[in-house]
Design an enzyme around this catalytic site. Structure first.
Site, mmCIF file in Angstrom:
data_model
loop_
_atom_site.group_PDB
_atom_site.id
_atom_site.type_symbol
_atom_site.label_atom_id
_atom_site.label_comp_id
_atom_site.label_asym_id
_atom_site.label_seq_id
_atom_site.Cartn_x
_atom_site.Cartn_y
_atom_site.Cartn_z
ATOM 1 N N TYR A 83 0.844 -1.190 0.000
ATOM 2 C CA TYR A 83 0.000 0.000 0.000
ATOM 3 C C TYR A 83 0.883 1.245 0.000
ATOM 4 O O TYR A 83 1.869 1.326 0.744
ATOM 5 C CB TYR A 83 -0.963 -0.001 1.187
ATOM 6 C CG TYR A 83 -2.118 -0.967 1.013
ATOM 7 C CD1 TYR A 83 -2.994 -0.827 -0.068
ATOM 8 C CD2 TYR A 83 -2.332 -2.002 1.902
ATOM 9 C CE1 TYR A 83 -4.048 -1.706 -0.250
ATOM 10 C CE2 TYR A 83 -3.392 -2.887 1.729
ATOM 11 C CZ TYR A 83 -4.246 -2.736 0.652
ATOM 12 O OH TYR A 83 -5.292 -3.600 0.475
ATOM 13 N N GLU A 84 0.478 2.176 -0.842
ATOM 14 C CA GLU A 84 1.222 3.403 -1.135
ATOM 15 C C GLU A 84 1.688 4.188 0.100
ATOM 16 O O GLU A 84 2.710 4.855 0.065
ATOM 17 C CB GLU A 84 0.266 4.259 -1.972
ATOM 18 C CG GLU A 84 0.800 5.509 -2.550
ATOM 19 C CD GLU A 84 -0.260 6.170 -3.436
ATOM 20 O OE1 GLU A 84 -1.334 5.581 -3.675
ATOM 21 O OE2 GLU A 84 0.005 7.283 -3.883
#
Lengths: 325, 291
Positions: free
Chosen positions: B80-81
């Site tokens: 996840y970013e």
């Protein structure tokens, strides 16, 4: 070694002059220094210049309250709870706010370069996009890149030959904001910072800024935080002021401490879709609220307890999130 | 237990419930027994190859990666970013910054780490969205109409979309199919497709020419509420399958550019009953993205 000073939130915010360049901790709707945002609005700050890796509830609110002149970033919104930064959109479309678009990596590298004392960093990210369209350099178009603005680089970017390997790279200019306002879970009495969970781009934001205000859920004895130095991210000499203020990130969430208050943000977003709605929301939740304690009392203990994180999970499993349960 | 030992039996460890579920891929739901959003999630999940390192954003991508890990891609790794790597959430995250992303993650780090991994070339697949797309996979999430110091209609901005589309080996876009969204030219190129402007002239050249040593790949599929699209050797979008209930002509009518429908293979496989059960009972039981 610089000595960190422990002060109150209004005292810390009073140190920030109009026109300052600011950056923040957190990511979209997580770990934003919301109590400081409310206080900046109460103290009627003007012409702020925001340089942030991404925006969120905090910056859209500051923009909606008319405190911001320039926003340099890559994204603004409220995630699931509001698809746009409605205040930013309205002000930008009315010519009341200058927006300079970079990509996520660009903004990250601007602060990372600043944190390392470098003038720029190279990257491949987002080449071949309109972010680099020379006609879309809004600060340049408006005459802000003449060298007379210390926090605005003379060029938005440069595409430079890779002299080691051949080919081309994008050089992104550093940013050193005047202030970083960070909300973290824990800080030692001498300013040592401990962030729990994802650290987002906090280390770069804090280290890039000239002055740093750290608002913590808890200020702890320095001896305690130094028992496990590998869990800490920032030494005290890179922090200017520390403030202890529980729930200071509400309505954004804080890993291990409390959940994002989605219903609260949804209502804020709905209000922000018109100027009148925003003003009446600000009146109810900021101007009529003298301090953080009054804000927490207005939210109420039952509501806050529903958001409190389960220590085993790092988030609340009491709060209703979806439509089925 | 090694996840790769699981074969047809899904090792349920990833969703933390320690049960095994048998999946028979032939049990397809009939038209009318699933919602359009279910098919979007399932079609997106099927783009994940087992073992992929996947960069996922908020919303449908979260459903897709979780479903893929429970079915066909048990050894896929999700990044996840905001900075969590290979989490094993027991509750669905609602955004990439969510504390749930870090549950049982191998590391909780930050953007410098995960975007560094992306630029390094370790990301196989990314899921993205957008307001507008052209036939080369250039996507707009910044502004509609005229851009400039006073934009006509401001949107959210690039976020990581432009960087991720730039540097993943494959990207899959999940889009709403409307004529005004599938455009000849998007109003603002936020995210780079296969033919992109080279600055300062703005001349359109191949993505490979602009990226050089930084070239990793680009858009591989678009999944809309009407069909699944791929990109050909020239980087042009074509229709691959049509969702149940639509014709290929209808899909072309909902495109502003001249869509290539000569390579259509047939109908998009509907969700299986097992996939639907996993989506509603396990991935999103609270009804966050699947009301």
């Amino acid at each position: 070694m610089g000595k960190v000073e422990r002060i109150s939130l209004p005292e810390a915010i009073a140190c920030i002059p109009d026109g300052s360049c600011l950056t923040f901790s957190g990511f979209t709707i997580w770990r934003r220094p919301m109590a400081a945002i409310y206080e900046l609005i109460r103290q009627k700050k003007k012409d702020l210049h925001l340089v942030e890796v991404n925006g969120g509830t905090h910056s859209d609110l500051l923009i909606g309250a008319g405190c911001v002149k320039i926003w340099e970033s890559c994204w603004i919104g409220h995630e699931l709870y509001g698809k746009l930064g409605a205040n930013l959109a309205r002000k930008a479309e009315a010519g009341q706010l200058i927006v300079e678009d970079y990509s996520h990596v660009h903004m990250l590298y601007r602060l990372a370069a600043g944190s390392m004392g470098l003038p720029y960093l190279p990257t491949y990210a987002s080449l071949g996009t309109d972010i680099l369209n020379p006609a879309y350099d809004n600060l340049g178009t408006l005459g802000y890149r003449d060298g007379s603005h210390p926090k605005i680089p003379k060029k938005k970017y440069e595409i430079v030959e890779d002299t080691f390997n051949g080919g081309w790279l994008l050089h992104i200019p550093a940013s050193n904001p005047d202030w970083c306002i960070a909300y973290v879970q824990m800080v030692g009495e001498e300013g040592t910072v401990r962030i729990e969970g994802q650290i987002y781009s906090d280390v770069e934001a804090i280290k890039a800024a000239d002055h740093v205000i750290v608002i913590a859920e808890n200020i702890v004895p320095e001896e305690y935080i130094r028992r496990e130095p590998t869990h800490n991210q920032i030494p005290g000499h890179q922090v200017t002021y520390i403030v202890e203020l529980p729930w200071a990130a509400h309505p954004t969430g804080s890993y291990g401490r409390y959940e994002t208050d989605g219903d609260f943000i949804k209502k804020l977003y709905q209000a922000s879709r018109t100027e009148e709605g925003m003003q009446s929301w600000l009146d109810e939740w900021v101007y009529q609220i003298p301090d953080h304690a009054t804000y927490l009392n207005k939210l109420g203990v039952t509501h806050l307890e529903s958001l409190r994180a389960n220590p085993a999970l790092g988030y609340s499993n009491q709060v209703k999130r979806g439509q089925r349960k | 237990m090694k996840k790769s030992d699981s074969n047809f039996t899904i090792d349920d460890f990833r969703m933390g419930k320690n049960q095994n579920i048998q999946v028979n891929p032939k049990r397809y739901a009939k038209f009318g027994e699933f919602k359009p959003i279910d098919l979007l999630a399932v079609a997106a999940a099927r783009e994940v190859h087992d073992g992929d390192v996947v960069f996922a954003g908020t919303g449908l991508p979260m459903l897709a990666i979780a479903l893929a890990q429970l079915t066909t891609a048990p050894t896929a790794t999700c990044i996840y970013e905001a900075g969590s790597v290979d989490g094993r959430p027991i509750d669905l995250p609602t955004s990439v910054g969510d504390a749930r992303c870090s549950y049982q993650a191998s590391i909780a780090s930050g953007l410098m780490d995960v975007f560094g991994q992306l630029q390094r070339g370790v990301v196989d697949l990314a899921f993205l969205g957008g307001a507008e797309i052209d036939k080369y996979g250039n996507v707009n999430t910044t502004a509609m109409g005229k851009y400039g110091t006073v934009p006509e209609k401001r949107l959210t901005g690039s976020g990581g979309n432009s960087d991720i589309n730039a540097l993943s080996k494959r990207t899959v876009f999940i889009m709403v199919q409307e004529k005004r969204r599938f455009k000849e030219n998007v109003d603002y190129i936020t995210s780079p497709g296969w033919w992109v402007p080279k600055w300062p002239s703005g001349k359109r050249v191949s993505k490979k020419e602009v990226y050089g040593r930084g070239f990793r790949g680009g858009p591989s599929a678009v999944i809309s509420d009407m069909g699944v699209f791929y990109f050909d050797e020239n980087g042009e979008m074509y229709l691959d399958t049509v969702h149940p209930g639509f014709t290929k002509e209808q899909v072309r009518e909902n495109c502003s550019f001249d869509l290539n429908i000569s390579r259509v293979r047939g109908e998009t496989a509907p969700p299986t009953y097992e996939e639907l059960e996993l989506l509603y009972q396990r991935v999103d039981p609270e009804g966050i993205f699947l009301p």
